[in-house]
Design a protein around this motif. Structure first.
Motif, short mmCIF file in Angstrom:
data_model
loop_
_atom_site.label_atom_id
_atom_site.label_comp_id
_atom_site.label_asym_id
_atom_site.label_seq_id
_atom_site.Cartn_x
_atom_site.Cartn_y
_atom_site.Cartn_z
N ILE A 131 6.63 14.15 -30.16
CA ILE A 131 5.39 13.42 -29.89
C ILE A 131 5.03 12.55 -31.08
CG2 ILE A 131 3.98 15.38 -30.64
CD1 ILE A 131 1.80 14.43 -28.70
N GLY A 132 4.64 11.30 -30.77
CA GLY A 132 4.10 10.43 -31.79
C GLY A 132 5.11 9.54 -32.47
N THR A 133 4.96 8.20 -32.30
CA THR A 133 5.84 7.23 -32.93
C THR A 133 5.01 6.03 -33.39
OG1 THR A 133 7.79 7.82 -31.62
CG2 THR A 133 7.76 5.62 -32.57
N GLU A 134 5.32 5.52 -34.58
CA GLU A 134 4.70 4.29 -35.07
C GLU A 134 5.73 3.16 -35.02
OE1 GLU A 134 2.94 2.69 -39.32
OE2 GLU A 134 2.29 4.67 -38.62
N LEU A 135 5.33 2.05 -34.42
CA LEU A 135 6.22 0.89 -34.29
C LEU A 135 5.69 -0.27 -35.12
CD1 LEU A 135 7.02 0.84 -30.45
CD2 LEU A 135 8.38 1.84 -32.30
N HIS A 136 6.58 -0.91 -35.88
CA HIS A 136 6.25 -2.09 -36.66
C HIS A 136 6.96 -3.30 -36.06
CE1 HIS A 136 4.50 -0.08 -40.39
NE2 HIS A 136 4.86 0.93 -39.60
N GLY A 137 6.37 -4.48 -36.26
CA GLY A 137 6.97 -5.72 -35.77
C GLY A 137 6.44 -6.16 -34.42
N ILE A 138 5.65 -5.33 -33.77
CA ILE A 138 5.11 -5.63 -32.44
C ILE A 138 3.71 -6.22 -32.57
CG2 ILE A 138 4.29 -4.62 -30.28
CD1 ILE A 138 7.27 -4.67 -30.36
N ARG A 139 3.48 -7.34 -31.89
CA ARG A 139 2.13 -7.87 -31.72
C ARG A 139 1.73 -7.60 -30.27
NH1 ARG A 139 -0.27 -8.26 -36.24
NH2 ARG A 139 -1.88 -9.45 -35.16
N LEU A 140 0.75 -6.75 -30.09
CA LEU A 140 0.37 -6.33 -28.74
C LEU A 140 -0.17 -7.48 -27.91
CD1 LEU A 140 -1.29 -2.90 -29.63
CD2 LEU A 140 0.91 -3.26 -28.48
N THR A 141 -0.67 -8.51 -28.57
CA THR A 141 -1.18 -9.68 -27.83
C THR A 141 -0.06 -10.61 -27.38
OG1 THR A 141 -1.47 -10.90 -29.90
CG2 THR A 141 -3.38 -9.65 -29.08
N GLN A 142 1.16 -10.36 -27.85
CA GLN A 142 2.27 -11.28 -27.55
C GLN A 142 3.39 -10.63 -26.77
OE1 GLN A 142 3.47 -12.99 -31.33
NE2 GLN A 142 1.37 -13.55 -31.87
N LEU A 143 3.13 -9.47 -26.18
CA LEU A 143 4.16 -8.79 -25.40
C LEU A 143 4.54 -9.59 -24.16
CD1 LEU A 143 2.81 -5.12 -25.40
CD2 LEU A 143 4.75 -5.98 -26.73
N THR A 144 5.83 -9.68 -23.88
CA THR A 144 6.26 -10.22 -22.60
C THR A 144 6.00 -9.18 -21.51
OG1 THR A 144 8.51 -9.33 -22.75
CG2 THR A 144 8.08 -11.49 -23.80
N GLU A 145 6.11 -9.60 -20.27
CA GLU A 145 5.90 -8.64 -19.17
C GLU A 145 6.91 -7.50 -19.25
OE1 GLU A 145 3.42 -8.39 -16.95
OE2 GLU A 145 2.54 -10.00 -18.15
N GLN A 146 8.17 -7.82 -19.58
CA GLN A 146 9.19 -6.79 -19.67
C GLN A 146 8.89 -5.85 -20.83
OE1 GLN A 146 11.57 -6.16 -17.53
NE2 GLN A 146 12.38 -4.43 -18.70
N GLN A 147 8.48 -6.38 -21.96
CA GLN A 147 8.13 -5.54 -23.10
C GLN A 147 6.95 -4.63 -22.79
OE1 GLN A 147 7.69 -8.66 -26.08
NE2 GLN A 147 9.47 -7.86 -27.19
#
Length: 359
Positions: free
Chosen positions: A57-73
């Motif tokens: 349980i629990g993961t931190e992700l770097h490099g992701i902008r939640l406002t810029q996710l594609t539909e697939q992402q």
């Protein structure tokens, strides 16, 4: 009747004009994240660093902008959250109220809370401001919960961002409902799989009675399976909690108390089920309410904290006897970990032997 109060675009109390807005809450018409690429290649193409806080349980992700996710992402992220329970992000300063709502709506209709204050512009965005709550509200042993489990279609995902954090304290802890189920003995599993439980809004009725506040909509009671199938992972999870689960249906009050006390005790005390997150300004946590429980740690006063949360309405809970388990799914991961360790040991031994022969 309590008056309407607005402060900095936050609606604190309902009035006649908005006393029914939460009654439009509905259920998801599809399951976000279902059937995506198991490797989630689109999502991880943007990930620069992954930190698993624990094995399950629990993961931190770097490099992701939640406002810029594609539909697939976005779809792959929903599946990843369902698998990992809760996923953390840092430095999401551009996730304002409108973007917060936009992200949540990718996964389903958004819930409007019947009592908690919300943004004036976006009633789906609830405001979690410690200045609006009495100091004795927090109790880590009694406040473990799954968001709005009292609704007929409780939350699938919650998205929480803190914009004001205390200088110290104020962490949030999540517990793994998959692992709680997996570790039970088979006789107890069999007992629980045949039961349902009533989840209630009693805590909000108490607040309403004490304050005279009008709610934003109906305070619901709903009955749900004690063991629930997560539709994304297909894994079984315990689905009771200490805040909203009033009683086990169809058993005596003594039996109900014994079952709920036992499950709540496991949730709060088994450290191997838990992951703890230290908030920073503009941090975001996204979690799956179908398979986790969470609580805030009450150690930050006299500091304050201010967070905004969007809650995605999910499906009506169900139990499928043919469901799988996280434990079974984890077997392949455990084998891969062991194989990697053995390969590293073999390489280390080989280098040691080569060095010995050279000497």
């Amino acid at each position: 009747m309590a008056p309407s109060v607005e402060s900095d675009a936050v609606i604190l109390f309902a009035t006649e004009k908005d006393s029914l807005i939460a009654d439009r809450n509905t259920h998801a018409t599809r399951v976000a994240g279902l059937g995506v690429d198991p490797e989630k290649k689109a999502l991880f193409a943007s990930v620069t660093k992954r930190i698993d806080y624990t094995l399950k349980i629990g993961t931190e992700l770097h490099g992701i902008r939640l406002t810029q996710l594609t539909e697939q992402q976005a779809e792959e992220l929903a599946a990843f959250v369902a698998e990992r329970g809760v996923v953390f992000f840092r430095d999401q300063d551009d996730l304002d109220g409108n973007e917060h709502v936009k992200l949540g709506r990718r996964w389903g209709p958004l819930h409007i809370h019947p009592l908690i204050p919300h943004e004036q512009e976006n009633p789906e965005v609830i405001v979690l401001d410690s200045r609006l709550n009495p100091p004795n509200r927090y109790n880590t042993n009694n406040s473990w919960h799954s968001d709005v489990s009292f609704e007929p279609a409780p939350s699938s995902f919650s998205i929480l961002k803190f914009d004001e954090i205390p200088e110290s304290g104020g962490d949030t802890v999540w517990a793994n409902g998959y692992q709680l189920y997996d570790d039970l003995s088979q006789p107890i599993k069999t007992l629980l799989e045949g039961l349902t439980a009533t989840h209630s809004s009693d805590i909000f009725r108490i607040i309403q009675a004490r304050t005279g506040r009008k709610t934003f909509g109906k305070l619901n009671d709903s009955s749900h399976p004690v063991v629930r199938t997560n539709p994304v992972t297909g894994w079984k999870s315990i689905f009771t909690n200490s805040v909203f689960t009033r009683e086990i249906d169809g058993v005596t009050s003594l039996e109900s108390k014994w079952i709920l006390d036992y499950l709540n005790d496991l949730t709060s005390k088994r450290l191997e089920y838990q992951v703890r997150f230290r908030w920073e300004k503009h941090s975001v946590a996204i979690w799956d309410n179908r398979s986790t429980f969470h609580t805030g740690v009450p150690d930050f006063r006299p500091y304050n904290r201010l967070g905004l949360r969007v809650t995605v309405s999910g499906e009506v809970p169900y139990y499928d006897p043919s469901s799988g388990t996280q434990a079974k799914a984890f077997e392949s991961t455990a084998k891969a970990i062991i194989a990697k360790q053995e390969a590293a040991e073999a390489e280390k031994s080989k280098k040691g032997l080569d060095n010995l022969q050279l000497a």
